[in-house]
Design an enzyme around this catalytic site. Sequence first.
Site, mmCIF file in Angstrom:
data_model
loop_
_atom_site.group_PDB
_atom_site.id
_atom_site.type_symbol
_atom_site.label_atom_id
_atom_site.label_comp_id
_atom_site.label_asym_id
_atom_site.label_seq_id
_atom_site.Cartn_x
_atom_site.Cartn_y
_atom_site.Cartn_z
ATOM 1 N N SER A 582 0.830 -1.180 0.000
ATOM 2 C CA SER A 582 0.000 0.000 0.000
ATOM 3 C C SER A 582 0.879 1.250 0.000
ATOM 4 O O SER A 582 1.656 1.441 -0.924
ATOM 5 C CB SER A 582 -0.959 -0.036 1.187
ATOM 6 O OG SER A 582 -2.016 0.851 1.008
ATOM 7 N N ASP A 667 -9.889 -3.566 -5.272
ATOM 8 C CA ASP A 667 -9.267 -2.750 -4.230
ATOM 9 C C ASP A 667 -9.929 -1.379 -4.157
ATOM 10 O O ASP A 667 -10.049 -0.676 -5.163
ATOM 11 C CB ASP A 667 -7.772 -2.586 -4.531
ATOM 12 C CG ASP A 667 -6.985 -2.121 -3.330
ATOM 13 O OD1 ASP A 667 -7.525 -1.351 -2.518
ATOM 14 O OD2 ASP A 667 -5.820 -2.531 -3.181
ATOM 15 N N HIS A 702 -8.257 -4.777 -1.278
ATOM 16 C CA HIS A 702 -7.020 -4.300 -0.676
ATOM 17 C C HIS A 702 -6.385 -5.309 0.274
ATOM 18 O O HIS A 702 -5.175 -5.430 0.338
ATOM 19 C CB HIS A 702 -7.291 -2.992 0.066
ATOM 20 C CG HIS A 702 -6.065 -2.193 0.360
ATOM 21 N ND1 HIS A 702 -5.304 -1.611 -0.621
ATOM 22 C CD2 HIS A 702 -5.468 -1.880 1.534
ATOM 23 C CE1 HIS A 702 -4.292 -0.964 -0.066
ATOM 24 N NE2 HIS A 702 -4.369 -1.107 1.235
#
Length: 730
Positions: A582, A667, A702
Amino acid sequence: MEKSKPRLKSTVTLLSACLLAATGCKTSDTTTATATTEQTSTAPETSTTPQPPVAKKIPKELTAHGDTRIDNYYWLNERENPEVIAYLNAENAYTQQMLGHTEGLQKKLFDEIVGRIKQNDESLPYKEDGYWYYTRFEAAKEYPIYARKKGTLTASEEIMVNANERAAGKQYYAAAGMNVSPNNQLVAFGEDTVSRRKYTIRFKDLRTGNLLQDEIPNTTGSAVWANDNKTVYYTMKDPALRSFKIYKHTLGTPTSQDKEVYHEADETFSTFVYKTKSDKYIIIGSNSTVSNEYRFLDANTPNGTFKVLQPRERGLEYSVDHFGDKFYIVTNKDGATNFKLMQTPVTKTGKANWKDVIAHREDVLLEGIEIFKDYLTLQERKNGLTQIRVKKWNDPKADHYISFEDEAYTAGISINPDFDTQVLRFDYSSLTTPASTYDYNMATKQRELKKRQEVVGDFNPENYEAKRIYATADDGTKIPVSLVYRKGLKLDGNNPTLQYAYGSYGSNTNPGFSSVRLSLLDRGFVYAIAHIRGGQEMGRQWYEDGKMLKKKNTFTDFVDVSEFLIEQKYTNPDKLFAQGGSAGGLLMGAVVNMRPELYKGVLAAVPFVDVVTTMLDTSIPLTTGEFDEWGNPANKEYYDYMKSYSPYDNVEKKDYPNMLVTTGLHDSQVQYFEPAKWVAKLREMKTDNNMLLLNTNMVAGHGGASGRFERYKETALQYAFLMNLLEENK
């Protein structure tokens, strides 16, 4: 499974469950498309050696501040375009081809990882309002069962929600916000079946076992009960997935009749709702990176009007809990960079009435509090490590800290719903100690280990060693590094090493235990956590020095740690690997542009790599709320600075390390097309023959796959990728 409970009373209000992350991909303020100049196949060519997919190029001009960037792969953001799906599938097929010879190793790693997990397991029960609440897992089942027992742990079990049954037939499933009504008869919970973190709230009658007809879509997943047992408050998301409105729902009525009680109109803020531990107040909060605002309402009068506790002011951060006739406030008021604790009467809540309870300290960060009838406990951080402090309200001499012995560890206040108790429950873990939960008697100072994560197999913590060392950055700053490895390590520069970091949002990477990591340690790996600036391990200033126009400190700190590990003979560039996800994936993209020669391989998970384009598009999830983290590129100073480090914008014709990039089609935080575009551009530009692989989970978001076992297939793939590269060195 817990009742409405205050949100974590932390100095970092942006932290959220998982991993707090960066935003998804966006356009600039002025865009002009041009005609397609290249149309190349997304399928590998026929050859004895697998050929990577080549994404077609459709140049698109992105203009801001008189500066034009050409994005050849902008078209990959067309989620519904069959060509995009075909390209992602082709990349997945290429990854399988390139790592097909490691399938046996992947299976072995997966079996090892899953084999260490206790099949029939349950959480440590906690008692609230006469019930013991816990979650448990059954052998071979992916999802938890949320349950409780009335009165004693020997009573018959009441299953509130069996997530395995709810997940049946679904490719993805996540439950959230398990909140029981004040009369213990109903439970509200959220369900996400797409992995976009948009939950539908449902209600169940615990007396009959039947679901109610009430269903509330497009929420954060949590419903907060008023004390009348029929009114709930919930948070709605806007099209960009920002939490922007609070609604009130009455059970048994259509959601079309729900009343909007708060609208957060400022797009740089998000909103949330919770109930105080005292069950006295419903609290609505709004937060941005540098400002907070709270409203409160007596939970006994759900038809009343919320009152503002203290109006928002830029730079004023605070969080709120309640006890007795006072609100307790963790805040940076009056320049308290590391935060302090204040109190104010519930009848006079403006900041002019706030009084110090715990003063600000230059060397101690106040992270949160837990209030009891006779005691106040504080979670603090000093020298990069968490501490728990216990104070007795009417006896200053009883003030003390709970002692911990490991050189690198993490500790934190656990679930403590009871006000009238002398027992504090806290969690503890270290790089060699599995997750442990203790009950600590605040009067006698005695602790009792109530549960420790069981590692199935021949695990022995005595076989491993952990330590804390410090690397020196170019500007002289000492960067803490937490290390773990099997005992007997030789500092001969020949150890495979995986260096991990995050370094954003003030999120701390605590040195905790991982049974998954044993598959690396038992094969001779050193695991290193670089506590770089941008986190908050060394206090609030550590965060301030790694954000906005100081963001590059995060990247150079990571590089400096890498060089230090090589200098100290832990490893060498042919055996050093880097990992981040991320916002930590942004870190990976930056360091491979800066110093690619330092790393044999890189694992970049859901990487935020197209910073400029993303932050210019306010329609993409989370962007507007992060201007105070990265800067607003509508301002040329921030635009220029972002452009100077944005990984996608700085890909060059040069050698890059071996890389495995992973993402999820759904995501909601870092859109899949950021890593897809990045890989496509790297393929075009790189001058080496190293592996560059993109693996997209086509049904997840995610956090990757749902379920307690399935997610480790990706971990096994990542570890096999690293071990395959080591074999190439032999």
